[in-house]
Design a protein around this motif. Structure first.
Motif: not given
Length: 356
Positions: A142-150, A173-187, A196-200
């Motif tokens: 959803a976050m990737a879709a929002a950036r693409g729509l923008d 695709t870039h936004t998808l990678a960043v958001t996936t990493v952000s899901r673990r930023e507090t843990q 995966a983000a580095l590969a993308a």
């Protein structure tokens, strides 16, 4: 002389709102519409400026709504944030999200029906992400879709969103990678998301450096070359009349009016221009890779919360050179440079307010 208590309180309130709205991240927004405008084959215009205003409002609406929706979670994990710390009331954050959303849609409507047709699903995606999708597997999508729509919002102001779909996919695709990493930023605790983000990032860098499909190459001829040359002239706005060919309306360039015959490019000029285009595109792609790749690598080697948060911040900041590279890839060097100029401003404010 000591500052008055009222002045100190006002500064504190402004800083709290800057934190809530992630002020440094705001500079990653204009490049969406600008790169989308040139990806559609046109050049930024007054409608594009309205689209940028719409993007800024909808982005900030998402920031305010994000903290409103996460206020209970932040009270446990990030008590220093504006809402759990009591510096901003939850009702004020929610009201701001509503006002900013309405303002964003209003600006899009002024930019024209095509822009509003993109802004409406963009606003819906922002609200759906913050209120329902964020903590589900569909959240990063959803976050990737929002950036693409923008990105497509900018394209709707110069040509058509369809022409900008390939570049929107790269940005998404870039936004998808960043958001996936952000899901673990507090843990933290796992190297897989930053790897995966580095590969993308590596894959995107390769695509950016190669340029857009159909980009004019030295010695190219025929209708495809003519279309690329015409698109480049419209996109950059540098000597628009200078680069027009026979039968195309000659207009004034930056230095003033120029005749079509006197301004035709010679092979030497075309080769020099192509070299500059390649150099700019390569430099921006390299800047993107460095900005995102270095913190991703650190987080992959040591997936602790602090390094994961730095990886998220690096990924967000890398959005600007990515947008600039997309504009250069579309043949608009001036737009690319204008977008890239936002990066140092964002870095300046990031020293005062966290980007995440």
């Amino acid at each position: 002389m000591r500052a008055s208590p009222l002045r100190g309180a006002a500064v504190s309130v402004r800083h709290a709102w800057a934190e809530l709205l992630r002020l440094p991240a705001l500079f990653t927004v204009p490049g969406d519409a600008l790169s989308g405008a040139v990806a559609a084959g046109g050049r930024p215009n007054s409608r594009t400026l309205l689209a940028i205003g719409s993007s800024l409002c909808l982005y900030e609406a998402g920031m305010a709504l994000n903290d409103w929706a996460d206020r209970a979670e932040d009270a446990a994990e990030r008590p220093h944030r504006p809402l759990p710390s009591g510096r901003i009331r939850p009702s004020s954050a929610f009201t701001a999200a509503c006002v900013l959303t309405v303002s964003g849609l209003g600006l899009a409507a002024k930019a024209g029906r095509p822009a509003l047709a993109v802004a409406a699903p963009l606003a819906a995606t922002v609200w759906a992400y913050d209120l329902a999708l964020k903590h589900t597997p569909a959240g990063p999508v959803a976050m990737a879709a929002a950036r693409g729509l923008d990105h497509l919002l900018g394209a709707a102001t110069t040509g058509g969103p369809r022409a900008a779909l390939p570049s929107a996919a790269l940005l998404g695709t870039h936004t998808l990678a960043v958001t996936t990493v952000s899901r673990r930023e507090t843990q933290g605790g796992t190297s897989l998301p930053p790897l995966a983000a580095l590969a993308a990032t590596a894959a995107l860098t390769g695509l950016l450096a190669r340029g857009a499909r159909g980009t004019k190459r030295a010695g190219s001829t025929g209708a495809g070359s003519t279309r690329a040359r015409s698109t480049r002239a419209r996109s950059t706005g540098v000597g628009a009349g200078t680069f027009t060919g026979p039968g195309e309306g000659a207009g004034p360039g930056i230095g003033g009016a120029a005749s079509a015959g006197a301004g035709r490019r010679t092979p030497a000029h075309s080769s020099a221009g192509l070299t500059l285009d390649v150099a700019l595109r390569t430099a921006l792609a390299t800047a993107y890779a460095a900005t995102a790749g270095r913190p991703y690598t650190h987080a992959a080697l040591n997936p602790s919360p602090p390094l994961t948060q730095r990886a998220v911040g690096g990924g967000i900041r890398a959005t600007i050179p990515l947008q600039a590279a997309l504009a250069a890839r579309a043949g608009s060097g001036l737009t690319a440079v204008a977008i890239a100029a936002l990066a140092p401003i964002g870095r300046k404010y990031a020293k005062k307010v966290s980007v995440t």
